[in-house]
Design a protein around this motif. Sequence first.
Motif, PDB file in Angstrom:
ATOM      1  N   ASN A 102     -11.223  19.452 -42.394  1.00 50.02           N
ATOM      2  CA  ASN A 102     -10.329  20.574 -42.091  1.00 50.02           C
ATOM      3  C   ASN A 102      -9.225  20.241 -41.103  1.00 50.02           C
ATOM      4  O   ASN A 102      -8.310  21.036 -40.926  1.00 50.02           O
ATOM      5  CB  ASN A 102     -11.138  21.754 -41.529  1.00 50.02           C
ATOM      6  N   ALA A 103      -9.318  19.102 -40.432  1.00 44.97           N
ATOM      7  CA  ALA A 103      -8.328  18.765 -39.401  1.00 44.97           C
ATOM      8  C   ALA A 103      -8.131  17.256 -39.374  1.00 44.97           C
ATOM      9  O   ALA A 103      -8.897  16.516 -39.992  1.00 44.97           O
ATOM     10  CB  ALA A 103      -8.800  19.266 -38.041  1.00 44.97           C
ATOM     11  N   GLU A 104      -7.102  16.832 -38.657  1.00 46.75           N
ATOM     12  CA  GLU A 104      -6.875  15.405 -38.502  1.00 46.75           C
ATOM     13  C   GLU A 104      -7.898  14.821 -37.536  1.00 46.75           C
ATOM     14  O   GLU A 104      -8.231  15.443 -36.524  1.00 46.75           O
ATOM     15  CB  GLU A 104      -5.460  15.136 -37.979  1.00 46.75           C
ATOM     16  N   GLU A 105      -8.352  13.612 -37.837  1.00 51.32           N
ATOM     17  CA  GLU A 105      -9.371  12.957 -37.032  1.00 51.32           C
ATOM     18  C   GLU A 105      -8.755  12.236 -35.834  1.00 51.32           C
ATOM     19  O   GLU A 105      -8.616  11.023 -35.809  1.00 51.32           O
ATOM     20  CB  GLU A 105     -10.163  11.955 -37.888  1.00 51.32           C
ATOM     21  N   SER A 106      -8.369  13.020 -34.841  1.00 47.67           N
ATOM     22  CA  SER A 106      -7.919  12.457 -33.565  1.00 47.67           C
ATOM     23  C   SER A 106      -9.170  12.325 -32.697  1.00 47.67           C
ATOM     24  O   SER A 106     -10.203  12.942 -32.992  1.00 47.67           O
ATOM     25  CB  SER A 106      -6.926  13.404 -32.890  1.00 47.67           C
ATOM     26  N   PRO A 107      -9.113  11.553 -31.617  1.00 44.13           N
ATOM     27  CA  PRO A 107     -10.291  11.476 -30.751  1.00 44.13           C
ATOM     28  C   PRO A 107     -10.733  12.838 -30.217  1.00 44.13           C
ATOM     29  O   PRO A 107     -11.929  13.127 -30.187  1.00 44.13           O
ATOM     30  CB  PRO A 107      -9.835  10.552 -29.616  1.00 44.13           C
ATOM     31  N   ILE A 108      -9.781  13.680 -29.830  1.00 44.30           N
ATOM     32  CA  ILE A 108     -10.149  14.997 -29.290  1.00 44.30           C
ATOM     33  C   ILE A 108     -10.857  15.825 -30.354  1.00 44.30           C
ATOM     34  O   ILE A 108     -11.895  16.436 -30.095  1.00 44.30           O
ATOM     35  CB  ILE A 108      -8.911  15.719 -28.727  1.00 44.30           C
ATOM     36  N   HIS A 109     -10.318  15.839 -31.576  1.00 46.96           N
ATOM     37  CA  HIS A 109     -10.978  16.601 -32.635  1.00 46.96           C
ATOM     38  C   HIS A 109     -12.335  15.998 -32.972  1.00 46.96           C
ATOM     39  O   HIS A 109     -13.339  16.715 -33.047  1.00 46.96           O
ATOM     40  CB  HIS A 109     -10.130  16.667 -33.909  1.00 46.96           C
ATOM     41  N   LEU A 110     -12.362  14.691 -33.178  1.00 50.55           N
ATOM     42  CA  LEU A 110     -13.605  14.037 -33.602  1.00 50.55           C
ATOM     43  C   LEU A 110     -14.727  14.248 -32.605  1.00 50.55           C
ATOM     44  O   LEU A 110     -15.844  14.592 -32.993  1.00 50.55           O
ATOM     45  CB  LEU A 110     -13.362  12.533 -33.794  1.00 50.55           C
ATOM     46  N   PHE A 111     -14.460  14.079 -31.328  1.00 53.64           N
ATOM     47  CA  PHE A 111     -15.531  14.136 -30.336  1.00 53.64           C
ATOM     48  C   PHE A 111     -15.810  15.516 -29.769  1.00 53.64           C
ATOM     49  O   PHE A 111     -16.899  15.765 -29.265  1.00 53.64           O
ATOM     50  CB  PHE A 111     -15.245  13.148 -29.204  1.00 53.64           C
ATOM     51  N   PHE A 112     -14.840  16.439 -29.861  1.00 49.70           N
ATOM     52  CA  PHE A 112     -15.064  17.756 -29.251  1.00 49.70           C
ATOM     53  C   PHE A 112     -14.636  18.948 -30.093  1.00 49.70           C
ATOM     54  O   PHE A 112     -15.086  20.052 -29.846  1.00 49.70           O
ATOM     55  CB  PHE A 112     -14.360  17.826 -27.882  1.00 49.70           C
ATOM     56  N   GLY A 113     -13.744  18.776 -31.071  1.00 48.10           N
ATOM     57  CA  GLY A 113     -13.205  19.917 -31.809  1.00 48.10           C
ATOM     58  C   GLY A 113     -13.842  20.173 -33.157  1.00 48.10           C
ATOM     59  O   GLY A 113     -13.818  21.298 -33.650  1.00 48.10           O
ATOM     60  N   CYS A 114     -14.408  19.161 -33.760  1.00 47.44           N
ATOM     61  CA  CYS A 114     -15.013  19.295 -35.083  1.00 47.44           C
ATOM     62  C   CYS A 114     -16.262  20.180 -35.006  1.00 47.44           C
ATOM     63  O   CYS A 114     -17.059  20.044 -34.068  1.00 47.44           O
ATOM     64  CB  CYS A 114     -15.371  17.900 -35.599  1.00 47.44           C
ATOM     65  N   PRO A 115     -16.460  21.093 -35.968  1.00 48.38           N
ATOM     66  CA  PRO A 115     -17.660  21.940 -35.944  1.00 48.38           C
ATOM     67  C   PRO A 115     -18.961  21.131 -35.880  1.00 48.38           C
ATOM     68  O   PRO A 115     -19.911  21.522 -35.201  1.00 48.38           O
ATOM     69  CB  PRO A 115     -17.575  22.723 -37.254  1.00 48.38           C
ATOM     70  N   PHE A 116     -18.997  19.991 -36.546  1.00 40.53           N
ATOM     71  CA  PHE A 116     -20.187  19.127 -36.516  1.00 40.53           C
ATOM     72  C   PHE A 116     -20.478  18.650 -35.099  1.00 40.53           C
ATOM     73  O   PHE A 116     -21.598  18.739 -34.609  1.00 40.53           O
ATOM     74  CB  PHE A 116     -19.974  17.922 -37.458  1.00 40.53           C
ATOM     75  N   THR A 117     -19.443  18.143 -34.421  1.00 44.19           N
ATOM     76  CA  THR A 117     -19.677  17.604 -33.087  1.00 44.19           C
ATOM     77  C   THR A 117     -19.853  18.711 -32.044  1.00 44.19           C
ATOM     78  O   THR A 117     -20.592  18.533 -31.082  1.00 44.19           O
ATOM     79  CB  THR A 117     -18.545  16.638 -32.667  1.00 44.19           C
ATOM     80  N   LYS A 118     -19.210  19.866 -32.255  1.00 45.41           N
ATOM     81  CA  LYS A 118     -19.437  21.001 -31.351  1.00 45.41           C
ATOM     82  C   LYS A 118     -20.917  21.397 -31.369  1.00 45.41           C
ATOM     83  O   LYS A 118     -21.507  21.663 -30.323  1.00 45.41           O
ATOM     84  CB  LYS A 118     -18.590  22.200 -31.774  1.00 45.41           C
ATOM     85  N   ALA A 119     -21.502  21.422 -32.559  1.00 44.43           N
ATOM     86  CA  ALA A 119     -22.924  21.766 -32.690  1.00 44.43           C
ATOM     87  C   ALA A 119     -23.791  20.711 -31.999  1.00 44.43           C
ATOM     88  O   ALA A 119     -24.792  21.042 -31.344  1.00 44.43           O
ATOM     89  CB  ALA A 119     -23.299  21.893 -34.157  1.00 44.43           C
TER      90      ALA A 119
END
Length: 179
Positions: A102-119
């Motif tokens: 759903n989003a670009e895989e930047s470090p911020i998204h990958l490690f903190f913004g992605c629903p998978f990693t948020k969980a």
Amino acid sequence: MVIELFSVESAKAILAIPIPYRLRQDQLIWVLDPKGIFLIKSVQNVSFKSPISANLQSSHWKKLWRSKLPKRLRIGVGALPTKVNLNRRFDHIDPTCIFCNNAEESPIHLFFGCPFTKALWASACWGLCIKTSSLVTDEDIIKLILIPPNSPLPSHDQWTISLNMALIIDEIWRTRNLV
């Protein structure tokens, strides 16, 4: 042929390369290190010379290098090959997050913004919920790990939070590469 294919400056540089009299095996070297050896610390040293990293306090970096945290923390200098970083170098890379699509895989998204990693953060680290709006640069991730948010742990055990956060980031990266 070199003059036809390259700019004048590039052609001069190519033609100035000495041709050895006997064959030798090619060798990889890191030209930004006097010994030619690639080290994450040499990337950090080079990054301090860039205007992007000039405002990062060196105390954060000193604390990082002294710590026993995983080497994955090269995030702070933009050296982690996320899809966004790879897409900057190679046009044909799809920058979409491998976990959520759903989003670009930047470090911020990958490690903190992605629903998978948020969980993952919510379940693994005292219910940690990071607002990605507080993370503007990759260096902010390093600052967050080195100076973590308050937790219910006693002050003498606060160092374990940084270690746990670094280990979770390491596991997210490992899982991303497996997927």
